[in-house]
Write an enzyme that holds these catalytic residues in place. Structure first.
Site, PDB file in Angstrom:
ATOM      1  N   HIS A  24      -6.240  -8.894   1.928  1.00  0.00           N
ATOM      2  CA  HIS A  24      -6.813  -9.005   0.575  1.00  0.00           C
ATOM      3  C   HIS A  24      -6.461 -10.327  -0.118  1.00  0.00           C
ATOM      4  O   HIS A  24      -5.900 -10.366  -1.196  1.00  0.00           O
ATOM      5  CB  HIS A  24      -6.567  -7.772  -0.311  1.00  0.00           C
ATOM      6  N   HIS A  78       2.717   5.939   0.371  1.00  0.00           N
ATOM      7  CA  HIS A  78       1.854   4.996  -0.353  1.00  0.00           C
ATOM      8  C   HIS A  78       0.441   5.139   0.199  1.00  0.00           C
ATOM      9  O   HIS A  78       0.266   5.190   1.419  1.00  0.00           O
ATOM     10  CB  HIS A  78       2.411   3.592  -0.128  1.00  0.00           C
ATOM     11  N   GLU A  80      -2.225   3.026  -0.196  1.00  0.00           N
ATOM     12  CA  GLU A  80      -3.086   1.864   0.087  1.00  0.00           C
ATOM     13  C   GLU A  80      -3.594   1.984   1.529  1.00  0.00           C
ATOM     14  O   GLU A  80      -2.906   2.474   2.428  1.00  0.00           O
ATOM     15  CB  GLU A  80      -2.333   0.546  -0.134  1.00  0.00           C
ATOM     16  N   ASP A  82      -4.042   0.300   4.113  1.00  0.00           N
ATOM     17  CA  ASP A  82      -3.379  -0.180   5.331  1.00  0.00           C
ATOM     18  C   ASP A  82      -2.387   0.858   5.865  1.00  0.00           C
ATOM     19  O   ASP A  82      -1.957   0.764   7.010  1.00  0.00           O
ATOM     20  CB  ASP A  82      -2.692  -1.528   5.102  1.00  0.00           C
ATOM     21  N   HIS A 148       4.276  -1.220  -5.141  1.00  0.00           N
ATOM     22  CA  HIS A 148       3.480  -2.015  -6.056  1.00  0.00           C
ATOM     23  C   HIS A 148       2.213  -1.300  -6.549  1.00  0.00           C
ATOM     24  O   HIS A 148       1.401  -1.906  -7.267  1.00  0.00           O
ATOM     25  CB  HIS A 148       3.081  -3.351  -5.392  1.00  0.00           C
ATOM     26  N   ASP A 167       6.242  -0.591   1.472  1.00  0.00           N
ATOM     27  CA  ASP A 167       5.952  -2.026   1.350  1.00  0.00           C
ATOM     28  C   ASP A 167       7.203  -2.855   1.017  1.00  0.00           C
ATOM     29  O   ASP A 167       7.248  -4.055   1.321  1.00  0.00           O
ATOM     30  CB  ASP A 167       4.894  -2.265   0.272  1.00  0.00           C
ATOM     31  N   TYR A 195       6.076 -12.486   1.553  1.00  0.00           N
ATOM     32  CA  TYR A 195       5.518 -11.163   1.227  1.00  0.00           C
ATOM     33  C   TYR A 195       5.851 -10.807  -0.227  1.00  0.00           C
ATOM     34  O   TYR A 195       4.995 -10.378  -1.000  1.00  0.00           O
ATOM     35  CB  TYR A 195       6.101 -10.129   2.186  1.00  0.00           C
ATOM     36  N   HIS A 228       5.818  -2.872   7.005  1.00  0.00           N
ATOM     37  CA  HIS A 228       5.226  -4.051   7.654  1.00  0.00           C
ATOM     38  C   HIS A 228       6.357  -4.898   8.247  1.00  0.00           C
ATOM     39  O   HIS A 228       7.396  -5.087   7.606  1.00  0.00           O
ATOM     40  CB  HIS A 228       4.478  -4.930   6.645  1.00  0.00           C
TER      41      HIS A 228
HETATM   42 FE1  FEO Z   1       0.481  -1.641  -0.526  1.00  0.00          FE
HETATM   43 FE2  FEO Z   1       1.109  -2.189   2.787  1.00  0.00          FE
HETATM   44  O1  FEO Z   1       0.177  -1.536   1.290  1.00  0.00           O
END
Ligand code: FEO
Length: 402
Positions: A24, A78, A80, A82, A148, A167, A195, A228
Site C-alpha cells: 500500500h 488484526h 488487515e 495481509d 495501527h 505488526d 517499517y 512480518h
Molecule cells: Fe496492519 Fe501487517 O497489517
C-alpha cells in the site's frame, strides 16, 4: 516441510512473499513474510492468518505439525487483509474452529468477509487481560487500538514468555531464515526502523502507552514474534528492539540532517550541494535524497532517523514539483514530531515553492526555519547564502535537545 520452532510446541507456520514490491504505497524491495504461529498444546491454536493466496502454504506448514482439522482455536490479532485475507478459505479447511479477537476485529470481519460465510463463524470477543488456558500454556490478550488499526491486538503466551506481536516489531523482509540473529541484527533493526517509520510513526503515543501497560502487567518477553519478517529470540535482540521502539516513539534521533529535494534545471540541486557543504562545515552528518530517484519509504525512514530534514523544490506553476508535493502528502500522514525543518528552492519570475513547503511543514507543528529562495541560477553570493543556511541548520541541530 521444514518446521520452525520458537519454543516447545510453538511453531512458525507463515508464508514467504518474495515478490511483493509495493505494500500500500510502501516500497518493499526485500519482499515480506506473513507470519502465523501454531501452538500444539492440549488445545491447538493458530494465531493469525496470511494474505489471500498464501493459505495453501500456511496449511502445508501446519500439516508438518498437526492436521488442520485438529486446530481448536484461531486468534485474529488484526484484520488487515495481509493477515486475514486467507481466513475465509482457511475456515473451510479448519473445521469447527473457535475464533478469538477484539470487538472491533469482529465488527470489521463482518464487514470485510460478508458473502464469504463470516456470519457462520464462531467468534468470541476478548479484551485486554483476558486469558485463555490451552493446556500447559495460557494465552493473555492485550488490545492495542490504533497500533495501527482500531482492532489491533497482541497475544502473549504466558509460560514461555512469547509475545505474538502482530505488526509491532515487524519488518518487510523476505528470508529463508526465521530469526533476527540468523539474518544479522543490523539488517533486522534497519528494516524494523523502516517499517516503524512507514507504518507506526503516527502512533508513538500508543507505543508509549503499550510500554507502560506491559510494565504494569509485569510482562517479560523471551521471544517477540511479529507478523512480518524475522523473529527476535535472543535476549539481547529483544532488548535492542524494545529500546529502539521506545526511542522512535519519542522521536529521538541523532544530530544529523536529511536534505530532501527535487530539481528542474539543477539550480535547486546546486543549492542542495551548498547547504550540504555548510552542514558538513559544522561537523554534522547529512544525507541527501533526490525525490525522483528515491523510494518514499526510504525517505520516511530518514525522517525518523535524522533530527532535521530540509525540503527543496523549484517553483513550477506557482507551486512545487509534484514529487515534492507527494513527499509532503506522505509525510503529513506519518505526523513526525520533534524535528527541525526548513525549505529552499530556486524560481524564475514568481517564487512560491519554498514558502508553500514551509507552510505545509508549519501545519505539522514542527520547528520551521525561514525558507530560502533564489532567483534563476544561484550566483556565488547566493551559494554562500546557502552554505550559511546549512551552517545554521547544523548549529541548531547540535544545540537542540541538550
Ligand atoms: Fe496492519 Fe501487517 O497489517
Amino acid at each position: 516441510m521444514e518446521r520452525y520452532q520458537l519454543k516447545e510446541e510453538i511453531w512458525w507456520v507463515g508464508a514467504i512473499d518474495w515478490n511483493v514490491r509495493d505494500f500500500h504505497g510502501y516500497e518493499t524491495p526485500r519482499g515480506t513474510t506473513y507470519n502465523a504461529y501454531l501452538i500444539t498444546d492440549e488445545k491447538k491454536v493458530l494465531v493469525d492468518g496470511v494474505r489471500s493466496g498464501f493459505g495453501p502454504e500456511l496449511l502445508r506448514r501446519v500439516r508438518a505439525c498437526c492436521e488442520p482439522r485438529e486446530i481448536d482455536y484461531l486468534v485474529v490479532n488484526h484484520v488487515e487483509m495481509d493477515h486475514s485475507g486467507a481466513i475465509p478459505s482457511l475456515m473451510k479447511q479448519l473445521g469447527d474452529v473457535q475464533i478469538f479477537c477484539s470487538r472491533r476485529a469482529k465488527d470489521a470481519l463482518l464487514l470485510l468477509y460478508h458473502g464469504e460465510g463470516v456470519q457462520d463463524w464462531d467468534i468470541t470477543v476478548v479484551g485486554t487481560g483476558d486469558e485463555l488456558s490451552i493446556g500447559r500454556y495460557t494465552l493473555t490478550f492485550l488490545e492495542v487500538p490504533m497500533l495501527h488499526w482500531p482492532d489491533s491486538m497482541l497475544t502473549y503466551v504466558k509460560e514461555p514468555k512469547v509475545l505474538l506481536s502482530n505488526d509491532g516489531f515487524g519488518q518487510h523482509l523476505a528470508s529463508s531464515r526465521r530469526f533476527a540473529d540468523e539474518v544479522g541484527l543490523d539488517l533486522a533493526l534497519d528494516e524494523a526502523a523502516k517499517y516503524y517509520a512507514n507504518i507506526l510513526m503516527p502512533f508513538g503515543n500508543q507505543v508509549q502507552k503499550l510500554v507502560k501497560q506491559v510494565g504494569e502487567l509485569g510482562l517479560e518477553f523471551d521471544v517477540i514474534a511479529p507478523s512480518h519478517g524475522v523473529i527476535w529470540r535472543r535476549s539481547e535482540d529483544v532488548a535492542r528492539v524494545i529500546e529502539a521502539y521506545v526511542g522512535w516513539s519519542r522521536f529521538e534521533a541523532p544530530a544529523r540532517v536529511a536534505l530532501v529535494f527535487d530539481t528542474m534545471w539543477q539550480s535547486t540541486e546546486k543549492m542542495t550541494r551548498a547547504i550540504e557543504d555548510g552542514i558538513a562545515q559544522e561537523g554534522v552528518e547529512c544525507s541527501v535524497f533526490r525525490l525522483n530517484h528515491s523510494a518514499l519509504a526510504d525517505v520516511a525512514r530518514a525522517v525518523l532517523g535524522h533530527r532535521a530534514f530540509v525540503v527543496g523544490s523549484p517553483t513550477l506553476n506557482n507551486g512545487m514539483l509534484p514529487t515534492v508535493g507527494a513527499f509532503l502528502t506522505y509525510i503529513r500522514g506519518l505526523r513526525p514530531k520533534n524535528r527541525l525543518v526548513g525549505a529552499y528552492g530556486s524560481y524564475g519570475w514568481g517564487g512560491g515553492a519554498a514558502k508553500l513547503i514551509s507552510a505545509g511543514l508549519e501545519e505539522l507543528g514542527l520547528d520551521v526555519m525561514d525558507p530560502l529562495e533564489l532567483k534563476y541560477v544561484p550566483t556565488e553570493d547566493d551559494l554562500e547564502a546557502c552554505v550559511d543556511y546549512g551552517r545554521e541548520v547544523a548549529r541548531r541541530v547540535k544545540a537542540w535537545g541538550r
